[in-house]
Design a protein around this motif. Structure first.
Motif, PDB file in Angstrom:
ATOM      1  N   ALA A   5       3.677  -0.950   0.634  1.00  0.00           N
ATOM      2  CA  ALA A   5       2.243  -1.179   0.441  1.00  0.00           C
ATOM      3  C   ALA A   5       1.830  -2.540   0.981  1.00  0.00           C
ATOM      4  CB  ALA A   5       1.898  -1.069  -1.045  1.00  0.00           C
ATOM      5  N   ILE A  50       1.652  -2.408   4.772  1.00  0.00           N
ATOM      6  CA  ILE A  50       0.454  -1.682   5.207  1.00  0.00           C
ATOM      7  C   ILE A  50      -0.779  -2.558   5.046  1.00  0.00           C
ATOM      8  CG2 ILE A  50      -1.043   0.283   4.671  1.00  0.00           C
ATOM      9  CD1 ILE A  50       1.566   1.796   3.892  1.00  0.00           C
ATOM     10  N   GLN A  51      -0.862  -3.263   3.920  1.00  0.00           N
ATOM     11  CA  GLN A  51      -2.001  -4.154   3.681  1.00  0.00           C
ATOM     12  C   GLN A  51      -2.133  -5.199   4.785  1.00  0.00           C
ATOM     13  OE1 GLN A  51      -1.613  -7.065   0.539  1.00  0.00           O
ATOM     14  NE2 GLN A  51      -3.757  -6.813  -0.083  1.00  0.00           N
ATOM     15  N   THR A  91      -3.831  -3.755   7.987  1.00  0.00           N
ATOM     16  CA  THR A  91      -5.148  -3.108   7.948  1.00  0.00           C
ATOM     17  C   THR A  91      -6.164  -3.760   8.871  1.00  0.00           C
ATOM     18  OG1 THR A  91      -5.679  -4.407   5.965  1.00  0.00           O
ATOM     19  CG2 THR A  91      -4.901  -2.148   5.637  1.00  0.00           C
ATOM     20  N   HIS A 107      -6.329   1.376  10.589  1.00  0.00           N
ATOM     21  CA  HIS A 107      -6.561   2.048   9.306  1.00  0.00           C
ATOM     22  C   HIS A 107      -5.707   3.308   9.173  1.00  0.00           C
ATOM     23  CE1 HIS A 107     -10.011  -0.433   8.078  1.00  0.00           C
ATOM     24  NE2 HIS A 107     -10.247  -0.511   9.377  1.00  0.00           N
ATOM     25  N   ILE A 146       2.741   5.232  -2.669  1.00  0.00           N
ATOM     26  CA  ILE A 146       2.287   4.112  -1.843  1.00  0.00           C
ATOM     27  C   ILE A 146       0.763   3.989  -1.920  1.00  0.00           C
ATOM     28  CG2 ILE A 146       2.073   3.270   0.526  1.00  0.00           C
ATOM     29  CD1 ILE A 146       4.876   4.425   1.047  1.00  0.00           C
ATOM     30  N   CYS A 147       0.082   5.132  -1.911  1.00  0.00           N
ATOM     31  CA  CYS A 147      -1.379   5.107  -2.052  1.00  0.00           C
ATOM     32  C   CYS A 147      -1.783   4.417  -3.351  1.00  0.00           C
ATOM     33  CB  CYS A 147      -1.939   6.528  -2.022  1.00  0.00           C
ATOM     34  SG  CYS A 147      -2.174   7.194  -0.375  1.00  0.00           S
ATOM     35  N   ILE A 187      -1.261   0.706  -2.986  1.00  0.00           N
ATOM     36  CA  ILE A 187      -2.264   0.087  -2.112  1.00  0.00           C
ATOM     37  C   ILE A 187      -3.594  -0.046  -2.833  1.00  0.00           C
ATOM     38  CG2 ILE A 187      -3.628   0.468  -0.016  1.00  0.00           C
ATOM     39  CD1 ILE A 187      -1.129   1.710   1.232  1.00  0.00           C
ATOM     40  N   ARG A 188      -3.935   0.959  -3.625  1.00  0.00           N
ATOM     41  CA  ARG A 188      -5.185   0.874  -4.389  1.00  0.00           C
ATOM     42  C   ARG A 188      -5.153  -0.293  -5.360  1.00  0.00           C
ATOM     43  NH1 ARG A 188      -4.763   7.333  -5.190  1.00  0.00           N
ATOM     44  NH2 ARG A 188      -5.683   7.936  -3.189  1.00  0.00           N
ATOM     45  N   LEU A 205      -3.892  -2.987  -4.729  1.00  0.00           N
ATOM     46  CA  LEU A 205      -4.121  -4.177  -3.907  1.00  0.00           C
ATOM     47  C   LEU A 205      -5.561  -4.247  -3.412  1.00  0.00           C
ATOM     48  CD1 LEU A 205      -0.834  -4.094  -1.759  1.00  0.00           C
ATOM     49  CD2 LEU A 205      -1.330  -5.553  -3.727  1.00  0.00           C
ATOM     50  N   ILE A 237      -7.271  -1.687  -1.802  1.00  0.00           N
ATOM     51  CA  ILE A 237      -7.545  -0.872  -0.613  1.00  0.00           C
ATOM     52  C   ILE A 237      -7.447   0.602  -0.996  1.00  0.00           C
ATOM     53  CG2 ILE A 237      -6.803  -0.290   1.731  1.00  0.00           C
ATOM     54  CD1 ILE A 237      -5.472  -3.068   1.831  1.00  0.00           C
ATOM     55  N   ALA A 239      -6.810   4.433  -0.422  1.00  0.00           N
ATOM     56  CA  ALA A 239      -5.951   5.135   0.528  1.00  0.00           C
ATOM     57  C   ALA A 239      -6.038   6.644   0.346  1.00  0.00           C
ATOM     58  CB  ALA A 239      -4.505   4.674   0.364  1.00  0.00           C
TER      59      ALA A 239
END
Length: 313
Positions: free
Chosen positions: A37, A40-41, A44, A48, A67-68, A71-72, A74, A76, A78
């Motif tokens: 995550a 990916i952040q 970005t 995307h 992972i979604c 990320i959320r 963080l 973001i 997803a």
């Protein structure tokens, strides 16, 4: 390559502290999820779109959803999209086939590659796309189940599937974060491999197919040869393009999977394709202690194969 697990330690922990053992393994897995995550952040600002690839039985679906969630946390939002949705009806004259003449569902040419690349470009530009839906039972697209997708400025989408790192998809999108996931750790006894990493994935497939897909272990074994051939041709050659190699194995999973797999494996008739491989897996499986699946948390990757998980499969 990750360090192998030791069966002596697995069995000791399975007997003496099963709950603590499972929690420790899940914590290690969740740290890997957070690492993915974070990577990916950082990307970005450039892209995307995320590509997540891995062979059959690697746990792509659950890991993508975990992972979604990370990320959320963080900040973001997803989305996840399975590349399976981009299969399309094959022309019998041009469809990829196995050496036996059957449709080769492991081939990237079963995917609508042109539509995928178009959608990647449109999503990066902030435009809406219509994600298709493929009905595998009917072997055709179901237009009524297509779903619109549009990314806001602070949103990303993870495309997950066995061909997600193929050059035909990634070459035009060099800034996308690329993740390869597989069960990458062997299990050893006195430094000799006693349970191969590919057996871990085979075990996952056998358990999931027999429990939830109406496919007995014998049928899974018959498909496994083509699955493995497809991996060598279409998946493994691209794994080192990944920004992160993710080991989806867990030290406590064979003791969990054992009770689900034994009955399915025992029912396979002799003479089944790759039966010799089965004869090696079965006695190796017997060397493991058994653990109660009730200790497996609802968000565990193992729930993708044994059921009872919190994520939609």
């Amino acid at each position: 390559m990750p360090y192998p697990y030791k069966i002596e330690e697995i069995n000791r922990r399975a007997k003496s502290d099963p709950k603590g053992f499972s929690q420790e393994c899940e914590a290690i897995y969740n740290r890997k999820v957070m690492e993915a995550a974070a990577g990916i952040q950082e990307r970005t600002a450039l892209s995307h779109v995320v590509f997540l690839s891995g062979p059959s039985g690697s746990g792509k679906t659950t890991t993508a959803q975990k992972i979604c969630d990370a990320i959320r946390n963080l900040g973001i939002y997803a989305h996840t999209v399975s590349l399976d949705k981009y299969y399309f009806e094959q022309d019998p004259e041009t469809a990829p086939r196995t050496v036996d003449g059957e449709y080769d569902l492991e081939s990237p040419f079963c995917l609508d590659l042109a539509l995928l690349n178009e959608h990647f470009h449109e999503l990066e530009k902030g435009n809406e796309v219509l994600v298709p839906h493929f009905n595998f039972k009917l072997q055709q697209r179901d237009e009524d189940k297509a779903v619109p997708l549009k990314l806001k400025k602070d949103e990303i989408v993870i495309f997950e599937g066995i061909h997600a790192l193929n050059d035909m998809l990634t070459d035009d999108h060099p800034d996308a974060f690329k993740l390869y996931i597989s069960a990458r750790s062997d299990i050893v006894s006195d430094n000799v491999v006693c349970f191969k990493r590919t057996w871990t994935r085979l075990l996952r497939r056998v358990v999931r197919d027999s429990s939830f897909r109406g496919t007995d272990a014998g049928a899974t074994l018959k498909m496994w040869e083509n699955v493995r051939d497809g991996e060598k041709k279409h998946i493994s050659p691209f794994k080192y393009k990944a920004d992160l190699l993710f080991d989806s194995s867990m030290a406590y999973e064979v003791p969990i999977m054992k009770q689900f797999a034994m009955g399915a494996i025992e029912a396979i008739p002799e003479g089944t394709k790759r039966f010799e491989e089965l004869k090696s897996v079965y006695p190796a499986l017997m060397e493991f202690e058994q653990m109660n699946p009730e200790i497996v948390p609802a968000d565990s990757i193992l729930r993708e194969f044994i059921g009872g998980g919190m994520y939609e499969q």
